[in-house]
Write an enzyme that holds these catalytic residues in place. Structure first.
Site, PDB file in Angstrom:
ATOM      1  N   CYS A  46       0.838  -1.210   0.000  1.00 25.42           N
ATOM      2  CA  CYS A  46       0.000   0.000   0.000  1.00 25.42           C
ATOM      3  C   CYS A  46       0.868   1.253   0.000  1.00 25.42           C
ATOM      4  O   CYS A  46       0.538   2.247  -0.668  1.00 25.42           O
ATOM      5  CB  CYS A  46      -0.916   0.012   1.221  1.00 25.42           C
ATOM      6  SG  CYS A  46      -2.088  -1.351   1.246  1.00 25.42           S
TER       7      CYS A  46
HETATM    8  C1  BEZ Z   1       0.486  -4.546   1.747  1.00 23.68           C
HETATM    9  O1  BEZ Z   1      -0.049  -3.494   1.402  1.00 23.68           O
HETATM   10  O2  BEZ Z   1       1.687  -4.693   1.703  1.00 23.68           O
HETATM   11  C2  BEZ Z   1      -0.332  -5.683   2.234  1.00 23.68           C
HETATM   12  C3  BEZ Z   1      -1.492  -5.451   2.931  1.00 23.68           C
HETATM   13  C4  BEZ Z   1      -2.206  -6.524   3.402  1.00 23.68           C
HETATM   14  C5  BEZ Z   1      -1.747  -7.823   3.161  1.00 23.68           C
HETATM   15  C6  BEZ Z   1      -0.606  -8.027   2.411  1.00 23.68           C
HETATM   16  C7  BEZ Z   1       0.121  -6.948   1.955  1.00 23.68           C
END
Ligand code: BEZ
Length: 210
Positions: A46
Site C-alpha cells: 500500500c
Molecule cells: C500490503 O499493502 O503490503 C499488504 C497489505 C495486506 C496484506 C498483504 C500486503
C-alpha cells in the site's frame, strides 16, 4: 451491502478524510473519479501504491479525474502513515484518504470480500464517470499491487469511447488505431471516419478520432 455493477449509479456518501469531511458527490462534481480501496495503513504494498499514485496525480488531473482512497483505518493512522509514504516514495499524499475504522462505508461499497479477508478491504478500483455511473471496476488481492499506468490506459479508453463510436483493441494505448463498434454500418463508418481497414466485416480499424 450494495453490489455495484457497471452502469449503476455510484452511491453517494459523506466521510471523514485526510482533507476534512467530504460529501462524495459535491467533492466530485461533474469530474471523473478514481475511487480505490487498500487493505491497511503501514503496510508495504500500500505504501508503494499510494506514493506512486501521488506522483502520477498530474496525469489524472490532465484527464479530469479526481482521486480518493479508503481503508478501514482511522484518520490518525492515515495521518501518521502519510509521512512514511513521502519518506519512501518522495511523494506527499495529494488526494484525500477516507477513514473508515468501523468498516461501514467499506461494507456499503462491497470492498470487503469475506472469503479473502474478513476485516480488511481488498484492492478495488472504481472509475466513476461525470454522470456518477460506474464505468469500470477491478479487484486485486492484498498481495498484488496495482499498475496505475494500466488504470490511466483504461481511463483513456473510457473517455475516448464515451465520445466516439469506437472500441479499443487489446493492449491499445493513446494514439493507436481503434475499432469501429459493430452497431455502426460500413456506410456510417465511411462517413464518420473516412476510410477504414476491414480485417473482417466485423473488425474495422480506423485512426483514433479526436
Ligand atoms: C500490503 O499493502 O503490503 C499488504 C497489505 C495486506 C496484506 C498483504 C500486503
Amino acid at each position: 451491502m450494495t453490489t455495484i455493477r457497471l452502469g449503476d449509479e455510484f452511491p453517494d456518501f459523506t466521510a471523514e478524510t485526510t482533507d476534512g469531511t467530504i460529501n462524495f458527490r459535491e467533492w466530485k462534481g461533474d469530474s471523473w473519479a478514481l475511487f480505490f480501496s487498500h487493505p491497511a495503513d503501514f503496510t508495504p504494498v500500500c505504501t508503494t501504491e499510494l506514493g506512486a499514485l501521488a506522483g502520477l496525480k498530474p496525469e489524472f488531473d490532465k484527464r479530469g479525474v479526481k482521486l480518493i482512497g479508503i481503508s478501514v483505518d482511522s484518520l490518525e493512522s492515515h495521518q501518521g502513515w502519510t509521512g512514511d509514504i513521502a519518506d519512501v516514495t518522495g511523494n506527499k499524499l495529494n488526494f484525500p484518504l477516507i477513514a473508515d475504522p468501523d468498516r461501514k462505508l467499506a461494507l456499503e461499497l462491497d470492498l470487503i470480500h469475506p472469503n479473502a479477508n474478513a476485516t480488511a478491504t481488498v484492492r478495488t478500483v472504481y472509475i466513476i464517470g461525470p454522470d456518477n455511473l460506474l464505468k469500470l471496476s477491478l479487484t486485486y488481492p492484498a498481495s498484488t499491487g496495482r499498475n496505475w499506468a494500466e488504470i490511466l490506459r483504461t481511463i483513456d479508453s473510457l473517455q475516448l469511447t464515451a465520445n466516439h463510436k469506437v472500441a479499443t483493441p487489446v493492449n491499445w494505448t493513446q494514439g493507436e488505431d481503434v475499432i469501429v463498434v459493430p452497431a455502426v454500418s460500413d456506410e456510417e463508418a465511411a462517413e464518420k471516419f473516412g476510410s477504414f481497414d476491414a480485417k473482417k466485416p466485423y473488425l474495422r480499424y480506423v485512426k483514433q478520432p479526436g
